[in-house]
Write a protein that holds these residues in place. Structure first.
Motif, mmCIF file in Angstrom:
data_model
loop_
_atom_site.group_PDB
_atom_site.id
_atom_site.type_symbol
_atom_site.label_atom_id
_atom_site.label_comp_id
_atom_site.label_asym_id
_atom_site.label_seq_id
_atom_site.Cartn_x
_atom_site.Cartn_y
_atom_site.Cartn_z
ATOM 1 N N LEU A 54 77.715 4.053 -48.122
ATOM 2 C CA LEU A 54 77.633 3.787 -46.673
ATOM 3 C C LEU A 54 76.185 3.865 -46.194
ATOM 4 O O LEU A 54 75.786 3.175 -45.263
ATOM 5 C CB LEU A 54 78.474 4.799 -45.890
ATOM 6 C CG LEU A 54 79.987 4.749 -46.086
ATOM 7 C CD1 LEU A 54 80.667 5.755 -45.171
ATOM 8 C CD2 LEU A 54 80.523 3.362 -45.789
ATOM 9 N N ILE A 55 75.415 4.727 -46.841
ATOM 10 C CA ILE A 55 73.999 4.871 -46.458
ATOM 11 C C ILE A 55 73.148 3.811 -47.149
ATOM 12 O O ILE A 55 72.239 3.241 -46.547
ATOM 13 C CB ILE A 55 73.503 6.301 -46.774
ATOM 14 C CG1 ILE A 55 74.286 7.302 -45.908
ATOM 15 C CG2 ILE A 55 72.012 6.443 -46.530
ATOM 16 C CD1 ILE A 55 74.079 8.748 -46.261
ATOM 17 N N TYR A 56 73.463 3.547 -48.428
ATOM 18 C CA TYR A 56 72.682 2.557 -49.175
ATOM 19 C C TYR A 56 72.633 1.206 -48.464
ATOM 20 O O TYR A 56 71.607 0.530 -48.506
ATOM 21 C CB TYR A 56 73.300 2.325 -50.564
ATOM 22 C CG TYR A 56 73.106 3.441 -51.569
ATOM 23 C CD1 TYR A 56 72.113 4.402 -51.406
ATOM 24 C CD2 TYR A 56 73.909 3.516 -52.701
ATOM 25 C CE1 TYR A 56 71.953 5.409 -52.324
ATOM 26 C CE2 TYR A 56 73.745 4.526 -53.636
ATOM 27 C CZ TYR A 56 72.767 5.478 -53.436
ATOM 28 O OH TYR A 56 72.603 6.472 -54.358
ATOM 29 N N ILE A 57 73.743 0.802 -47.852
ATOM 30 C CA ILE A 57 73.775 -0.558 -47.291
ATOM 31 C C ILE A 57 73.166 -0.629 -45.879
ATOM 32 O O ILE A 57 73.170 -1.689 -45.262
ATOM 33 C CB ILE A 57 75.207 -1.140 -47.249
ATOM 34 C CG1 ILE A 57 76.140 -0.222 -46.458
ATOM 35 C CG2 ILE A 57 75.745 -1.414 -48.629
ATOM 36 C CD1 ILE A 57 77.029 -0.988 -45.523
ATOM 37 N N ARG A 58 72.638 0.490 -45.402
ATOM 38 C CA ARG A 58 72.011 0.463 -44.067
ATOM 39 C C ARG A 58 70.610 -0.123 -44.150
ATOM 40 O O ARG A 58 70.009 -0.177 -45.223
ATOM 41 C CB ARG A 58 71.931 1.872 -43.476
ATOM 42 C CG ARG A 58 73.238 2.579 -43.375
ATOM 43 C CD ARG A 58 74.138 2.012 -42.312
ATOM 44 N NE ARG A 58 75.531 2.220 -42.701
ATOM 45 C CZ ARG A 58 76.580 1.831 -41.996
ATOM 46 N NH1 ARG A 58 76.409 1.186 -40.852
ATOM 47 N NH2 ARG A 58 77.792 2.051 -42.422
ATOM 48 N N LYS A 59 70.119 -0.443 -42.993
ATOM 49 C CA LYS A 59 68.807 -1.082 -42.880
ATOM 50 C C LYS A 59 67.668 -0.125 -43.263
ATOM 51 O O LYS A 59 66.647 -0.550 -43.792
ATOM 52 C CB LYS A 59 68.646 -1.519 -41.409
ATOM 53 C CG LYS A 59 67.378 -2.209 -41.063
ATOM 54 C CD LYS A 59 67.324 -2.379 -39.543
ATOM 55 C CE LYS A 59 65.904 -2.466 -39.063
ATOM 56 N NZ LYS A 59 65.789 -2.317 -37.619
ATOM 57 N N GLU A 60 67.856 1.150 -42.989
ATOM 58 C CA GLU A 60 66.772 2.126 -43.160
ATOM 59 C C GLU A 60 66.243 2.136 -44.594
ATOM 60 O O GLU A 60 67.025 2.090 -45.556
ATOM 61 C CB GLU A 60 67.300 3.510 -42.792
ATOM 62 C CG GLU A 60 66.232 4.476 -42.341
ATOM 63 C CD GLU A 60 65.495 4.016 -41.093
ATOM 64 O OE1 GLU A 60 64.396 3.441 -41.250
ATOM 65 O OE2 GLU A 60 65.994 4.228 -39.984
#
Lengths: 450, 303
Positions: free
Chosen positions: A263-269
């Motif tokens: 869920l975090i990997y696919i974020r823009k950040e």
């Protein structure tokens, strides 16, 4: 904003609560939270000002010789090869080499050295006490004297006294070389090593020197810096060099255990921002209680020095200069290895490093803040006026040490970012291999038990 | 920026094992179903589209952006993984806010967007409920909400209905259909009913290869005249199992109602209108897929 979220994630957890409890308990148990009983006062003449170690050959040589002979006699040598105590027993040839060294230092015949060694072995009713002022005594010239117990009835030994002294024509450098040879025979880590011989140079502190130390503590340390240094010594050893790794590992494993990684990997950040913010959040969480505790500790002495100009920012300076780099390096290693392996192996590695480091102890001021010391040591309390001069002399070493660890921490954070980005793209499967290796070890153990 | 996903000759390996073999697909706006058995390669394909896995060869363009430009892709995709969860001790609002920050949303934008999404998935009244206190259905709806935080052009949803009760499943399907009105939604599942209820276009994946790519109607048409039923004594069931390819069955008193696929017609068979489950099974069978692993031991219930 991300920083506050990450910080909150850390501080509301049980591991952080335990971190704070352990930190408070560890520092409290060492008396590092209250130095009010450790007041320094202006020295008065004709008092005892304690001792210090100095490289005075006239002091070091007889003391080191006495120690070596005592250990030779018992064939029981104390060494600390990698910081841990090791009892060394030598074989016949090696004992002979030690006897030769003693012979070369004293000028006594080697057979005489041996006869002294066998003294108590062959004659059970004659004993040597190795303590000064009993059977082995230092005389005014710095020699020491071994004498048989005159109360015994052995004719051949009755009243016989053998003097073992450092021969007059030996130079200090030759002595050091011989002692270094003894250290090599013992496998290293003894106090006969050239750089460790200073521990035999114990001399009393003079009034003038005590006064000078006091002035330095007052003017240079502004009193509070000395206490801040003492607190930092305890805090680095007991807290910042080991406990942050637990927080780092637990927080780094949290994404995986909560199934949040993807869920975090696919974020823009970007990975660099996520990892660096997390690193800074852990460091902040670790340092906040330590800063508070350092002030609690330092404030305990402020009212004892009314009329003296104190440095009220001293705790903060030492927190950042001394304690922070240790916290940074174990946190960075914790994050990096956990990201790489998805296992808590960093706790074992940092734990081992910490254990070796604390067992290195404080052989000398220089060694206490050598480049690779995880927890620099300068455990000098008020009774030694914080040994401010020693600290000033060794400050460049400490500075290099702390700077080195800050640099190394940043390097580990960069490596963590690289690993994070690789995992994010599904490139790195090393974690699986390592986990499989762990699993197979557990499996084989299980089979063995079965 | 176009509005479709184009996959050409996509290959993916795990070590020496090939997980995707020359996958070719074009996915347009609306719901697209990816159907296949467990281990067919659905999740691998979904993760590759979500930039979580790297392809070995082939080209993938998502709305005109090559998959290699992962940073750009991440701005336009939303992803609900198969095993969805969040930090258990966080409240719904906190977790959404955390992920919204990571999605690069500003403070005001976050506030508005989270409120809209939680309303949409009927979780607004549970905003302060902790994640570990949510039911399976609520978690999946939260999963959709988090995947829509950045208002993605493409939503990738991997096995979202597994483990949900029928009511939650229907609710979830409707929610996906609603969301798909304005974006590409790729739904991966091994539950045929999900596809039937929501998708017009589908692909069937098996052993990393695309077996079928077309509409649901075309798939159904393929199975027309091949689906039959009969009612028989349940003692006959073991024999029937060896002779027929049964797709479903249930008890009717002492007898059993059996639905099956067959190329040949006999007098006691009743021709049936194929449903997508029949069509899917027929397609797998037609393509020589070994279905021996499929088990119909229970009487009644749904496979």
């Amino acid at each position: 904003m991300l920083f506050w979220k990450e910080l909150k994630k850390i501080v509301i957890g049980v591991p952080y609560f335990l971190f704070v409890v352990v930190a408070v308990f560890a520092l409290y148990s060492q008396g590092a939270l209250d130095f009010s009983k450790d007041k320094i006062t202006k020295p008065e003449p004709n008092k005892d000002y304690g001792t210090k170690n100095e490289e005075i050959p006239e002091v070091i040589m007889p003391a080191a010789l006495q120690s070596l002979f005592a250990e030779f006699k018992e064939n029981n040598y104390k060494t600390y090869p990698i910081g841990f105590f090791k009892n060394v027993k030598l074989d016949k040839d090696e004992q002979r080499k030690i006897a030769e060294i003693i012979s070369k230092i004293t000028g006594n015949d080697i057979n005489e050295i041996y006869s002294l060694q066998n003294f108590s072995e062959s004659d059970g009713d004659i004993s040597f006490d190795m303590e000064i002022n009993t059977d082995i005594q230092s005389n005014k010239n710095g020699d020491f004297v071994i004498s048989a117990d005159k109360g015994e009835d052995k004719e051949s030994l009755r009243g016989r006294t053998i003097s073992l002294s450092v021969r007059d024509n030996i130079s200090y450098s030759e002595f050091k070389e011989l002692m270094q040879r003894a250290d090599n025979i013992l496998g290293g880590g003894s106090e006969y090593a050239a750089e460790a011989l200073i521990s035999y140079g114990s001399v009393p502190v003079s009034y003038e020197e005590a006064l000078q130390r006091y002035q330095l503590a007052k003017n240079n340390d502004k009193i509070t810096r000395g206490y801040a240094r003492l607190f930092s010594d305890y805090a680095a050893v007991m807290v910042s060099s080991i406990l942050p790794v637990f927080i780092a590992v637990i927080m780094s494993m949290k994404d995986k255990s909560a199934k949040m990684s993807e869920l975090i990997y696919i974020r823009k950040e970007s990975g660099i921002r996520i990892v660096s913010v997390r690193f800074i959040a852990i460091i902040t969480a670790v340092m906040i209680p330590l800063i508070i505790l350092s002030y609690i500790s330092n404030i305990s002495v402020w009212n004892m020095y009314q009329g003296i100009k104190l440095d009220y920012l001293a705790p903060l300076k030492y927190d950042f200069g001394w304690i922070l780099p240790s916290a940074m390096i174990v946190t960075a290693i914790g994050m990096c290895l956990t990201e790489l392996t998805n296992t808590p192996i960093a706790i074992a590695i940092c734990g081992l490093w910490w254990f070796v480091d604390i067992n290195l102890g404080i052989k000398s001021v220089a060694a206490s803040c050598s480049l690779f010391r995880l927890s620099p040591r300068h455990n000098a309390a008020g009774n030694s006026y914080f040994r401010t001069q020693d600290f000033i002399d060794n400050f460049p070493r400490l500075f290099n040490n702390r700077l080195f660890f800050i640099g190394l921490s940043i390097l580990f954070v960069i490596v963590t970012v690289i690993i994070y980005e690789a995992k994010r793209k599904g490139k790195l499967n090393g974690d699986n291999k390592i986990k499989r290796a762990f699993a197979s070890i557990r499996h084989s153990k299980g089979e063995f038990k079965a | 920026m176009n509005n479709y996903i184009e996959i050409k000759n996509l290959n993916k390996f795990y070590g020496s094992k090939q997980a995707l073999t020359d996958v070719n697909l074009t996915i347009g706006q609306g719901m697209f179903g990816l159907l296949g058995r467990n281990g067919a390669g659905k999740t691998t394909l979904m993760k590759t589209l979500a930039t979580l896995l790297q392809k070995k060869s082939g080209t993938v363009n998502i709305c005109g952006i090559p998959i290699e430009e992962d940073k750009k892709i991440r701005r336009i995709i939303g992803y609900l993984p198969q095993e969805f969860s969040m930090y258990p001790s966080m409240k719904i609002l906190e977790a959404m806010d955390y992920l919204a920050i990571l999605s690069g949303l500003g403070k005001q934008e976050r506030k508005e967007r989270i409120e809209i999404l939680l309303n949409k998935v009927n979780l607004i009244e549970y905003s302060y409920k902790k994640i570990n206190a949510l039911s399976g259905g609520m978690k999946r709806r939260l999963g959709i909400a988090q995947a829509l935080l950045n208002n993605p052009k493409v939503l990738i949803v991997d096995e979202p209905t597994a483990g949900l009760d029928p009511e939650e499943r229907i609710r979830f399907r409707n929610l996906l259909s609603e969301i798909a009105e304005e974006r590409i939604v790729i739904l991966s599942t091994h539950i045929v009913g999900d596809i039937e209820a929501t998708c017009e276009n589908i692909a069937i994946l098996d052993n990393g290869k695309v077996l079928y790519n077309g509409t649901v109607d075309e798939l159904l048409a393929n199975a027309a005249g091949k689906v039959f039923s009969l009612i028989t004594d349940r003692r006959q069931l073991p024999i029937l199992k060896t002779e027929l390819f049964i797709t479903s069955m249930h008890a009717q008193g002492k007898d059993v109602y059996v639905r099956f696929l067959s190329e040949n017609v006999t007098s006691d068979m009743i021709a049936c209108e194929p449903n997508i489950e029949d069509a899917y099974m027929f397609y797998l069978k037609k393509n020589g897929i070994k279905l021996s692993s499929l088990s119909f031991d229970r009487i009644g219930g749904e496979y």
